[in-house]
Write a protein that holds these residues in place. Structure first.
Motif, PDB file in Angstrom:
ATOM      1  N   VAL A 104      -1.730  -2.991  -1.727  1.00 16.19           N
ATOM      2  CA  VAL A 104      -2.972  -2.470  -2.314  1.00 16.19           C
ATOM      3  C   VAL A 104      -2.788  -1.010  -2.736  1.00 16.19           C
ATOM      4  N   GLU A 105      -2.186  -0.228  -1.864  1.00 16.81           N
ATOM      5  CA  GLU A 105      -2.008   1.196  -2.176  1.00 16.81           C
ATOM      6  C   GLU A 105      -1.062   1.387  -3.362  1.00 16.81           C
TER       7      GLU A 105
ATOM      8  N   TYR B  71      -9.278  -7.013  -3.001  1.00 21.49           N
ATOM      9  CA  TYR B  71      -7.911  -7.437  -2.678  1.00 21.49           C
ATOM     10  C   TYR B  71      -7.925  -8.475  -1.557  1.00 21.49           C
TER      11      TYR B  71
ATOM     12  N   GLU C 234       0.415  -5.936   3.478  1.00 20.37           N
ATOM     13  CA  GLU C 234      -0.751  -6.119   2.602  1.00 20.37           C
ATOM     14  C   GLU C 234      -1.355  -4.776   2.186  1.00 20.37           C
ATOM     15  N   ARG C 235      -1.508  -3.877   3.149  1.00 21.50           N
ATOM     16  CA  ARG C 235      -2.133  -2.580   2.819  1.00 21.50           C
ATOM     17  C   ARG C 235      -1.260  -1.769   1.861  1.00 21.50           C
TER      18      ARG C 235
ATOM     19  N   GLU D 214      -9.908  -0.160  -5.651  1.00 22.15           N
ATOM     20  CA  GLU D 214     -10.330  -1.127  -4.640  1.00 22.15           C
ATOM     21  C   GLU D 214     -11.845  -1.156  -4.555  1.00 22.15           C
TER      22      GLU D 214
END
Length: 203
Positions: free
Chosen positions: A106-107, A86, A102-103, A201
């Motif tokens: 991804v999650e 990512y 951003e995190r 990821e």
């Protein structure tokens, strides 16, 4: 549901929304009308490709109208895990658009099951739908002239993996080493309608 002849060997079923398309596609894939050679789903339509030597449009249209469709049904194309790094150029912007950061993007991307609804745009490009609406983002206002193969992206309600280098206007959030399209593979497309996808990821 509206049914229209398409050329001299096709029947186009207009359904209005993706859930209805997937439900009818799942039903017809399990029990296709005689003389149907292929089923081609899209965002709001389903195209039936017919063998003119084995059936006719009117006969197939009657069979389609008689199909009992279960709401929420989806085709079964097996499971696939897609490792993703990512680091996409638009990850920060998607984090701002969604409010997830951003995190959080991804999650959310890795935290749900995606299903290939249909293919289009380019050979091997699958349009994947998920259950979490937080990742619904608009296309870029200015498309890129070059998006690399393997780019993992979002646009509207869909996620996708670019099968080869091409122009594109989706929001890039990562990349994968999986080859989405290989003409020497059978079938060439890794992401076919009904495939259930988990993005994971990669380190």
């Amino acid at each position: 549901m509206r049914l229209r002849p398409c050329g001299d060997s096709g029947l186009l079923v207009e359904l209005g929304d993706l859930d209805a398309v997937l439900a009818l596609y799942a039903a017809l894939e399990q029990d296709p009308p005689q003389g149907v050679l292929d089923l081609v789903p899209a965002a709001a339509t389903l195209l039936l490709v017919l063998d003119p030597a084995g059936t006719d449009v009117e006969s197939v249209a009657r069979q389609v109208r008689s199909v009992e469709v279960s709401g929420g049904s989806r085709p079964d194309g097996g499971d696939l895990e897609v490792p993703v790094v990512y680091d996409g150029d638009d990850l920060a912007e998607v984090g701002e658009l969604t409010g997830l950061g951003e995190r959080g993007v991804v999650e959310a991307h890795t935290g749900q099951e995606w299903t290939v609804a249909f293919c289009g745009f380019a050979p091997g490009f699958g349009y994947l739908v998920g259950a979490d609406p937080r990742l619904h983002v608009p296309r870029r206002s200015s498309p890129r002239t070059r998006v690399p193969a393997g780019a993992v992206a979002l646009a509207g309600e869909f996620a996708g993996v670019y099968p080869r280098e091409s122009p594109g206007g989706w929001q890039l959030i990562g990349r994968t080493e999986l080859v989405a399209w290989d003409i020497d593979r059978d079938p060439p497309a890794l992401l076919v309608p009904g495939t259930r996808v988990r993005f994971v990821e990669a380190s």
